[in-house]
Design a protein around this motif. Structure first.
Motif, PDB file in Angstrom:
ATOM      1  N   ILE A   1       0.838  -1.210   0.000  1.00  0.00           N
ATOM      2  CA  ILE A   1       0.000   0.000   0.000  1.00  0.00           C
ATOM      3  C   ILE A   1       0.867   1.251   0.000  1.00  0.00           C
ATOM      4  CG2 ILE A   1      -1.892  -1.171   1.174  1.00  0.00           C
ATOM      5  CD1 ILE A   1      -1.047   0.419   3.720  1.00  0.00           C
TER       6      ILE A   1
ATOM      7  N   ILE B   1      -4.074   5.856   4.240  1.00  0.00           N
ATOM      8  CA  ILE B   1      -4.043   5.264   2.899  1.00  0.00           C
ATOM      9  C   ILE B   1      -5.157   4.241   2.747  1.00  0.00           C
ATOM     10  CG2 ILE B   1      -2.695   3.785   1.336  1.00  0.00           C
ATOM     11  CD1 ILE B   1      -0.174   5.156   2.459  1.00  0.00           C
TER      12      ILE B   1
ATOM     13  N   LYS C   1      -7.892   4.424   4.042  1.00  0.00           N
ATOM     14  CA  LYS C   1      -9.147   5.183   3.924  1.00  0.00           C
ATOM     15  C   LYS C   1      -9.217   5.935   2.595  1.00  0.00           C
ATOM     16  CE  LYS C   1      -9.649   5.776   8.929  1.00  0.00           C
ATOM     17  NZ  LYS C   1      -9.731   6.739  10.057  1.00  0.00           N
ATOM     18  N   ASP C   2      -8.335   5.530   1.660  1.00  0.00           N
ATOM     19  CA  ASP C   2      -8.333   6.068   0.293  1.00  0.00           C
ATOM     20  C   ASP C   2      -7.964   7.548   0.213  1.00  0.00           C
ATOM     21  OD1 ASP C   2      -9.053   3.613  -0.867  1.00  0.00           O
ATOM     22  OD2 ASP C   2     -11.172   3.980  -0.455  1.00  0.00           O
ATOM     23  N   LYS C   3      -7.147   8.017   1.147  1.00  0.00           N
ATOM     24  CA  LYS C   3      -6.669   9.386   1.070  1.00  0.00           C
ATOM     25  C   LYS C   3      -5.654   9.512  -0.080  1.00  0.00           C
ATOM     26  CE  LYS C   3      -8.843  11.065   4.682  1.00  0.00           C
ATOM     27  NZ  LYS C   3      -9.859  12.137   4.573  1.00  0.00           N
ATOM     28  N   SER C   4      -5.757  10.576  -0.837  1.00  0.00           N
ATOM     29  CA  SER C   4      -4.833  10.799  -1.948  1.00  0.00           C
ATOM     30  C   SER C   4      -3.489  11.282  -1.417  1.00  0.00           C
ATOM     31  CB  SER C   4      -5.406  11.847  -2.898  1.00  0.00           C
ATOM     32  OG  SER C   4      -5.440  13.120  -2.259  1.00  0.00           O
TER      33      SER C   4
END
Length: 254
Positions: free
Chosen positions: A173, A238, A240-243
């Protein structure tokens, strides 16, 4: 599930700031009420590897599921250690000792259950080529593993080709790189370029004595980190799909 009232914990935990409780006393306020779980948590907190196994055996004998004990007791104990470290009540050696105890416990639970504990995610970690100073990498590896992440530790003085190969193989990840010396940190730029050439856009977390935030911001995937204890928090974001831009903003050092 743990038999804990989160509101009760929060109130009692905040009170310690005013009452000057010792780290042991603060920790005990956070222990679960279930005695079998509490004994395991305490053993992890104390960093007593032998006692961790003893208390795990007692819990399993009483009917607790070994794999459940990883999340319900071993990880709880390590979380308490991490929280007290963040608050300055514990020190890095305490974290490392507890991490070893937790790791022994996890291996024991996996062994007797014959099952695999699902980790939160995989991280590849390395020290740049030409640099043998790996204490920073070792510390962040401890924090990541104690927070439920699987770390592929490539070691120190790692060639760029080996880093890229590991990322392609393990599909982590995120990637973490450490550099103590100014003369070696410029390879981060090459790693960044090679990742993009392979259509890999994972966050590339960089730190170390020579590394600055301004330098890391110069490449597309770079996220600066000056404290190893922050790395698991970046990993959590990450998931949590944070850019990358959101991560840069959230963990920006002022």
């Amino acid at each position: 599930m743990l038999d804990i009232d989160p509101t009760h914990i929060l109130v009692r935990y905040n009170v310690k700031l005013e009452s000057e409780l010792s780290s042991d006393e603060v920790a005990r306020e956070l222990f679960p009420s279930d005695e079998l779980l509490s004994n395991i948590v305490e053993a992890v907190f104390e960093g007593d590897e032998d006692e961790v196994i003893i208390t795990l055996k007692e819990a399993v004998k009483a009917g607790k599921d070994p794999i459940s004990l990883i999340d319900d007791a071993l990880m709880v104990g390590m979380d308490i250690v991490s929280r007290l470290y963040d608050d300055g009540l514990l020190y890095l050696p305490d974290v490392i000792i507890s991490s070893h105890a937790m790791t022994d416990g996890i291996e024991y639970c996996k062994q007797i259950s014959g099952k695999t504990h699902e980790c939160k995610g995989t991280v590849v970690s390395y020290v740049v080529e030409g640099d043998i100073h790996d204490i920073g990498k070792k510390i962040l590896t401890v924090f990541l593993r104690s927070n439920g992440y699987d770390v592929i530790d490539l070691g120190s003085d790692v060639p760029i080709d080996e880093v890229i190969h590991a990322v392609l193989k393990h599909r982590p990840i995120m990637l973490t790189g450490t550099s103590l010396m100014t003369t070696t940190m410029y390879s981060f730029m090459e790693v960044n370029s090679r990742l993009l050439e392979n259509d890999i856009g994972i966050p590339f977390v960089c730190g170390g004595g020579a590394v600055t935030q301004d330098f890391v911001m110069n490449y597309e995937l770079g996220i600066y980190c000056e404290d190893a204890a922050i790395v698991p928090k970046i990993a959590d974001m990450i998931l949590k799909d944070k850019s990358i831009e959101e991560l840069r903003e959230q963990f920006h050092v002022h």
